[in-house]
Write an enzyme that holds these catalytic residues in place. Structure first.
Site, PDB file in Angstrom:
ATOM      1  N   SER A  53      41.330  43.909  47.084  1.00  0.00           N
ATOM      2  CA  SER A  53      41.816  43.542  45.745  1.00  0.00           C
ATOM      3  C   SER A  53      42.585  44.643  45.042  1.00  0.00           C
ATOM      4  O   SER A  53      43.130  44.412  43.958  1.00  0.00           O
ATOM      5  CB  SER A  53      40.642  43.096  44.858  1.00  0.00           C
ATOM      6  OG  SER A  53      40.252  41.793  45.199  1.00  0.00           O
ATOM      7  N   LYS A  56      45.977  43.895  43.773  1.00  0.00           N
ATOM      8  CA  LYS A  56      46.253  43.349  42.438  1.00  0.00           C
ATOM      9  C   LYS A  56      46.949  44.360  41.512  1.00  0.00           C
ATOM     10  O   LYS A  56      47.453  43.969  40.461  1.00  0.00           O
ATOM     11  CB  LYS A  56      44.957  42.846  41.803  1.00  0.00           C
ATOM     12  CG  LYS A  56      44.336  41.653  42.516  1.00  0.00           C
ATOM     13  CD  LYS A  56      43.078  41.168  41.811  1.00  0.00           C
ATOM     14  CE  LYS A  56      42.509  39.905  42.437  1.00  0.00           C
ATOM     15  NZ  LYS A  56      41.727  40.157  43.655  1.00  0.00           N
ATOM     16  N   SER A 113      38.705  40.876  38.526  1.00  0.00           N
ATOM     17  CA  SER A 113      39.398  40.729  39.809  1.00  0.00           C
ATOM     18  C   SER A 113      39.536  39.269  40.224  1.00  0.00           C
ATOM     19  O   SER A 113      39.381  38.920  41.399  1.00  0.00           O
ATOM     20  CB  SER A 113      38.663  41.528  40.901  1.00  0.00           C
ATOM     21  OG  SER A 113      39.474  41.698  42.029  1.00  0.00           O
ATOM     22  N   LYS A 217      41.546  49.646  39.542  1.00  0.00           N
ATOM     23  CA  LYS A 217      41.245  48.436  40.319  1.00  0.00           C
ATOM     24  C   LYS A 217      40.367  48.764  41.512  1.00  0.00           C
ATOM     25  O   LYS A 217      40.632  49.699  42.266  1.00  0.00           O
ATOM     26  CB  LYS A 217      42.537  47.778  40.812  1.00  0.00           C
ATOM     27  CG  LYS A 217      42.343  46.369  41.315  1.00  0.00           C
ATOM     28  CD  LYS A 217      41.994  45.417  40.188  1.00  0.00           C
ATOM     29  CE  LYS A 217      41.287  44.168  40.684  1.00  0.00           C
ATOM     30  NZ  LYS A 217      39.897  44.426  41.176  1.00  0.00           N
TER      31      LYS A 217
END
Length: 374
Positions: A53, A56, A113, A217
């Site tokens: 993730s 992202k 997320s 993140k």
């Protein structure tokens, strides 16, 4: 014009102790300083791995760029498609046809997320996730991310979806450098959407437990293992620590903390200025006799703590300039050297416009001078 400024950086030893190499417990890492993009520490930084993730970060960058361009606003309403609503993994459980603002979708992506929020935004901006991913890869190429190819906007496992610690640092830097207001979302510890009925909790625990944390993140899949792009700021310096492939969640956070501690303990940013105000430059045939030069941008040097560096600035200015003069017109430069090595060149530009005198105004100007001379 020349100025030499000796900086005894050893004094900074009283601020923070010098740390040895960071304790790295992950196969691939990078520590980067935001302003200069200087890599301060790296381990297998160009190895291609599944980024989970942390993908992202690029999704967020494109969303923030769309906000900056006016393509969307935080209040823009996005309608979730069946595809978005059907995403697995981390999600905020969007229903097909559910409408949510860009503001709440950004919160859902950054804090929780949410894969469904990513796809909803991708479809809204580009019509489909596939088209959005094309833009992700185009932007990656523009940023020099040569170790990266995206196959989706979420980081869910997919063939031909990979990045590197170095490339993740590059896109993280671009996000926080160009869009510092991402902090409005990335520093949220707990929040909610749907009028308070659905809670959000940040997957990045450094936000609560690491002093100065500003984002950014986390990521995890069985193939990627535990990943993180972590940002933090102290004393005006912001650092980016990227960790890929850690075996446990604890290992990724502890490695990121050690990288950040190493950076803050061993490096500092120093502002560099001319030793005196830049003198006005004469303007020939202008409505004003002079124009004031100024530095086009600030100059900040990243230097090791505990060392003594000699910073030398060399100014080159035009002796005069002919009207008309435009705002921002180049008038010279300031060269910045450390121990004789060139580190930066800052353009010097006009701070204001100066119109050219017309023939009648030249004649009037000469008459005034004639009478004043009498």
């Amino acid at each position: 014009m020349k100025r030499t400024l000796s900086i005894l950086l050893a004094l900074t030893l009283f601020v923070l102790p010098i740390h040895a190499a960071p304790n790295v417990n992950a196969p691939c890492t990078v520590l980067m300083e935001k302003d200069s993009g200087t890599v301060l520490h790296e381990t297998n930084s160009h190895e291609r791995r599944a980024p989970a993730s942390v993908t992202k970060v690029m999704t967020l960058l494109l969303i923030m760029e769309a906000l900056s361009s006016g393509q969307i606003t935080p209040d823009t309403v996005v309608t979730a498609s069946a595809t978005a609503a059907g995403m697995g993994g981390s999600q905020v459980y969007l229903a097909e046809g559910e409408q949510m603002s860009v503001h709440d979708l950004l919160k859902s992506i950054t804090v929780s997320s949410a894969n469904d929020a990513c796809v909803a935004m991708a479809e809204h901006l580009c019509g489909s996730e596939e088209s959005f991913v094309e833009q992700m890869n185009t932007r990656a190429a523009q940023l020099g991310m040569t170790d990266t190819h995206f196959a989706n906007c979420t980081g869910l496992p997919a063939d031909n979806h990979y990045s590197s610690a170095h490339d993740i640092a590059l896109m993280s830097r671009r996000l926080i450098l160009d869009h510092p207001d991402i902090r409005d979302y990335s520093t949220i510890w707990m929040d909610s959407i749907r009028d308070g009925s659905f809670g959000l909790s940040n997957t990045n625990r450094l936000i609560r437990f690491y002093p100065g944390a500003t984002g950014l993140k986390t990521g995890f899949t069985d193939s990627a293992l535990y990943c993180l792009s972590a940002t933090a700021q102290r004393d005006g310096m912001e650092l980016i620590a990227v960790v890929l492939g850690a075996s446990t969640s604890e290992a990724r956070f502890e490695t990121a903390k050690s990288l950040l501690d190493h950076g803050f303990a061993n490096y500092a940013l120093t502002d560099v200025y001319p030793d005196s105000p830049l003198p006005p430059i004469p303007v020939l045939l202008g409505r004003s006799d002079h124009v004031q030069p100024q530095l086009e941008r600030s100059c900040r040097l990243l230097l090791p703590r505990g060392s003594t560096g000699s910073i030398t600035t060399e100014l080159t200015l035009a002796q005069d300039v002919q009207a008309p003069v435009d705002v921002g017109q180049h008038l010279g430069s300031m060269r910045v050297l450390v121990d004789g090595e060139l580190r930066d060149t800052v353009p010097i530009v006009a701070s204001a416009a100066v119109d050219r005198l017309t023939f009648p105004s030249i004649f009037s100007h000469l008459l005034r001078r004639l009478f004043m001379a009498d």
